[in-house]
Scaffold this motif. Structure first.
Motif, PDB file in Angstrom:
ATOM      1  N   PHE A 180       6.232   9.769   0.610  1.00  0.00           N
ATOM      2  CA  PHE A 180       5.007   9.061  -0.025  1.00  0.00           C
ATOM      3  C   PHE A 180       5.519   9.082  -1.888  1.00  0.00           C
ATOM      4  N   ASN A 181       5.483  10.211  -2.343  1.00  0.00           N
ATOM      5  CA  ASN A 181       6.136  10.195  -3.898  1.00  0.00           C
ATOM      6  C   ASN A 181       7.069   9.119  -4.441  1.00  0.00           C
ATOM      7  N   ASP A 182       7.798   8.582  -3.286  1.00  0.00           N
ATOM      8  CA  ASP A 182       9.015   7.428  -4.014  1.00  0.00           C
ATOM      9  C   ASP A 182       8.302   6.062  -3.517  1.00  0.00           C
ATOM     10  N   MET A 183       7.273   5.664  -3.121  1.00  0.00           N
ATOM     11  CA  MET A 183       6.768   4.759  -2.882  1.00  0.00           C
ATOM     12  C   MET A 183       5.929   3.971  -4.334  1.00  0.00           C
ATOM     13  N   LEU A 184       6.548   2.836  -4.088  1.00  0.00           N
ATOM     14  CA  LEU A 184       5.788   1.818  -5.637  1.00  0.00           C
ATOM     15  C   LEU A 184       4.539   1.321  -5.355  1.00  0.00           C
ATOM     16  N   MET A 185       4.216   0.942  -4.284  1.00  0.00           N
ATOM     17  CA  MET A 185       3.115   0.171  -3.676  1.00  0.00           C
ATOM     18  C   MET A 185       2.766   0.815  -2.960  1.00  0.00           C
ATOM     19  N   LEU A 186       1.233   1.471  -2.641  1.00  0.00           N
ATOM     20  CA  LEU A 186      -0.028   1.833  -1.976  1.00  0.00           C
ATOM     21  C   LEU A 186      -0.907   0.927  -1.476  1.00  0.00           C
ATOM     22  N   THR A 187      -0.440   0.756  -0.279  1.00  0.00           N
ATOM     23  CA  THR A 187      -1.461   0.293   1.070  1.00  0.00           C
ATOM     24  C   THR A 187      -2.754   1.057   1.457  1.00  0.00           C
ATOM     25  N   LEU A 188      -3.490  -0.186   1.263  1.00  0.00           N
ATOM     26  CA  LEU A 188      -4.939   0.705   1.430  1.00  0.00           C
ATOM     27  C   LEU A 188      -5.765  -0.274   3.120  1.00  0.00           C
ATOM     28  N   GLN A 189      -5.964   0.139   4.048  1.00  0.00           N
ATOM     29  CA  GLN A 189      -6.667  -0.422   4.862  1.00  0.00           C
ATOM     30  C   GLN A 189      -7.858  -0.304   5.137  1.00  0.00           C
ATOM     31  N   LEU A 190      -8.527  -0.907   4.965  1.00  0.00           N
ATOM     32  CA  LEU A 190     -10.327  -1.098   5.789  1.00  0.00           C
ATOM     33  C   LEU A 190     -11.113  -0.514   6.309  1.00  0.00           C
ATOM     34  N   ARG A 191     -11.454   0.644   7.211  1.00  0.00           N
ATOM     35  CA  ARG A 191     -11.806   1.082   7.929  1.00  0.00           C
ATOM     36  C   ARG A 191     -12.832   0.041   9.032  1.00  0.00           C
ATOM     37  N   ASN A 192     -13.420  -0.066   8.376  1.00  0.00           N
ATOM     38  CA  ASN A 192     -14.543  -2.321   8.742  1.00  0.00           C
ATOM     39  C   ASN A 192     -14.414  -3.158   8.165  1.00  0.00           C
TER      40      ASN A 192
END
Length: 366
Positions: A180-192
Motif C-alpha cells: 500500500f505505501n508503495d502505491m503512486l495512485m489511489l483508486t476510490l470506489q463509490l459504494r453508490n
C-alpha cells in the motif's frame, strides 16, 4: 391513523435533507483494501444427539474416520453410530492488511442433516482462499442463536439452529502481501455510483490538496471511480488519512424501493409525481343464495318444489378520490395519507402511477 403512522415510519429515513454531508470514508472505499473470502470443510463435535445421521450423511463418517486415523486411533471394522458429530462448511472474510497471528470470526453452517449445532465445538479446520492456499485455521466453540424444541406432537424452531459463529475462532496463518505505501495512485470506489457525487468528491479532494500540497491530485474516471495521485514526501497511509474525513454532499437518483413480501416502501427525498388523480377503494361483492320453497295450489296435483333465488350486492364503501401532485416528499406523503390506505395499497398505487408515467423516479421492486 394506523396507515399514516406506518407510512411516516417508512419514509422517516428518506425524509432527511437532500444536501446531507458525509465523509469520504463512509461513501467510498479504496480499491486496494478489499477483503478475501476463505472457505473450509470441518467437523463440529460434542452435539447433544443433534448431529448428522451417519447413514444418511456418509461423508461425515468418512471425515470422522480420517480425523481419528490422523490422531493415531484405529477405526477398522463396524460402523460409527454417534449422533454428536456434524459436517460443516466454515467461511470467513480475510480483512486487508492483517498479519499472521491475528484472529477473525468464522461462520459455520451444517452440511448434512444435523438438526442443531448448539453446544458443539469446531475442530481444527484449514481455511483456503481462491488460490487454493491455506490462510487461516478455525477452531473453537460454536455460538448458535437459534434453538429447536421438539415434543411428540409439535416442534418449535426459533431462528436457524443449524448455523452459527465462532467468535475470534480463525487464526491467521498467512497474510496477503500488501504494497500500500508503495502505491503512486489511489483508486476510490463509490459504494453508490453517481456522477454528481463523483464530481463532488473530486472537487473536494482537489480543494484540499491545492491548499495542502499546491496541486490538484484527483480526477474522476466515471460514476464510481475517482483516481488520486499521491504527492511526494508523504506515505500513502498518511495521505489517505488526511482525505477520508473530508465532508462531501452526497447526491443520488430519485428512487422508490418496494418490498412486496414485507410491505415496506422507502421513498427517496427527490421523488416527484406529476399531477394525477387516483381512486382507491375496496370493491366488495356479496353473492347470497336463498332458495325458496314453492307450494302448489290447494287441492291441485302439483308438487312442492324448491326454486333458486340469488341476491348479488356490490359495494365500495372505502372508495376515495385524491389528487396527487408531489413537488416535494412532504406533499407526496400528505397526498398518500389522504387516501387512508395501508402499505400494501400504497404499493399498488405507486405501481399504477409508474405505469401511467406520472412517477418521476425509478421504481425498484424487491
Amino acid at each position: 391513523m394506523i396507515a399514516r403512522l406506518l407510512l411516516l415510519a417508512m419514509v422517516l429515513l428518506a425524509a432527511q435533507p437532500a444536501a446531507a454531508a458525509s465523509r469520504i470514508k463512509d461513501i467510498a472505499e479504496l480499491q486496494a483494501s478489499r477483503d478475501n473470502q476463505l472457505i473450509g470443510y470441518g467437523l463440529v463435535i460434542g452435539l447433544n444427539g443433534t448431529g448428522d445421521s451417519l447413514r444418511n450423511a456418509p461423508f461425515t463418517e468418512q471425515s470422522l474416520r480420517a480425523m481419528l486415523q490422523n490422531l493415531g486411533i484405529a477405526t477398522e471394522g463396524g460402523r460409527a453410530r454417534a449422533k454428536n458429530v456434524a459436517a460443516v462448511i466454515v467461511t470467513a472474510n480475510l480483512p486487508p492488511f492483517v498479519q499472521s497471528g491475528m484472529r477473525i470470526d468464522a461462520s459455520v453452517s451444517s452440511l448434512g442433516d444435523a438438526t442443531s449445532l448448539a453446544g458443539g465445538t469446531l475442530v481444527m479446520t484449514p481455511l483456503r482462499a481462491a488460490d487454493g492456499e491455506i490462510y487461516a485455521v478455525a477452531q473453537g466453540p460454536v455460538i448458535v442463536s437459534g434453538f429447536q424444541a421438539e415434543g411428540q406432537a409439535e416442534t418449535l424452531t426459533q431462528g436457524v439452529p443449524t448455523a452459527g459463529r465462532v467468535p475470534n475462532g480463525a487464526l491467521i496463518e498467512r497474510h496477503v502481501e500488501a504494497t500500500f505505501n508503495d502505491m503512486l495512485m489511489l483508486t476510490l470506489q463509490l459504494r453508490n455510483p453517481d456522477f454528481s457525487t463523483a464530481l463532488r468528491v473530486t472537487d473536494t479532494i482537489n480543494a484540499f490538496t491545492n491548499r495542502r500540497y499546491g496541486a490538484s491530485l484527483a480526477s474522476e474516471q466515471n460514476s464510481r471511480t475517482v483516481v488520486i495521485r499521491k504527492p511526494k514526501g508523504v506515505s500513502a497511509a498518511r495521505f489517505y488519512a488526511e482525505l477520508e474525513n473530508l465532508p462531501v454532499e452526497v447526491d443520488s437518483p430519485a428512487r422508490v424501493v418496494v418490498d412486496e413480501r414485507t410491505g415496506t416502501v422507502v421513498i427517496g427525498n427527490d421523488v416527484r409525481i406529476s399531477r394525477v388523480a387516483i381512486s382507491h377503494g375496496t370493491l366488495t361483492v356479496r353473492v347470497t343464495e336463498m332458495p325458496r320453497v314453492v307450494q302448489p295450489e290447494p287441492f291441485s296435483r302439483g308438487e312442492t318444489e324448491t326454486e333458486p333465488f340469488t341476491v348479488i350486492d356490490a359495494d365500495r364503501p372505502d372508495a376515495k378520490l385524491a389528487v396527487l401532485d408531489g413537488p416535494d416528499l412532504q406533499t407526496l406523503v400528505a397526498g398518500l395519507n389522504r387516501l387512508g390506505v395501508k402499505p400494501d395499497g400504497i404499493i399498488a398505487i405507486l405501481q399504477g402511477i409508474k405505469s401511467a408515467g406520472a412517477l418521476q423516479a425509478e421504481l425498484v421492486l424487491q
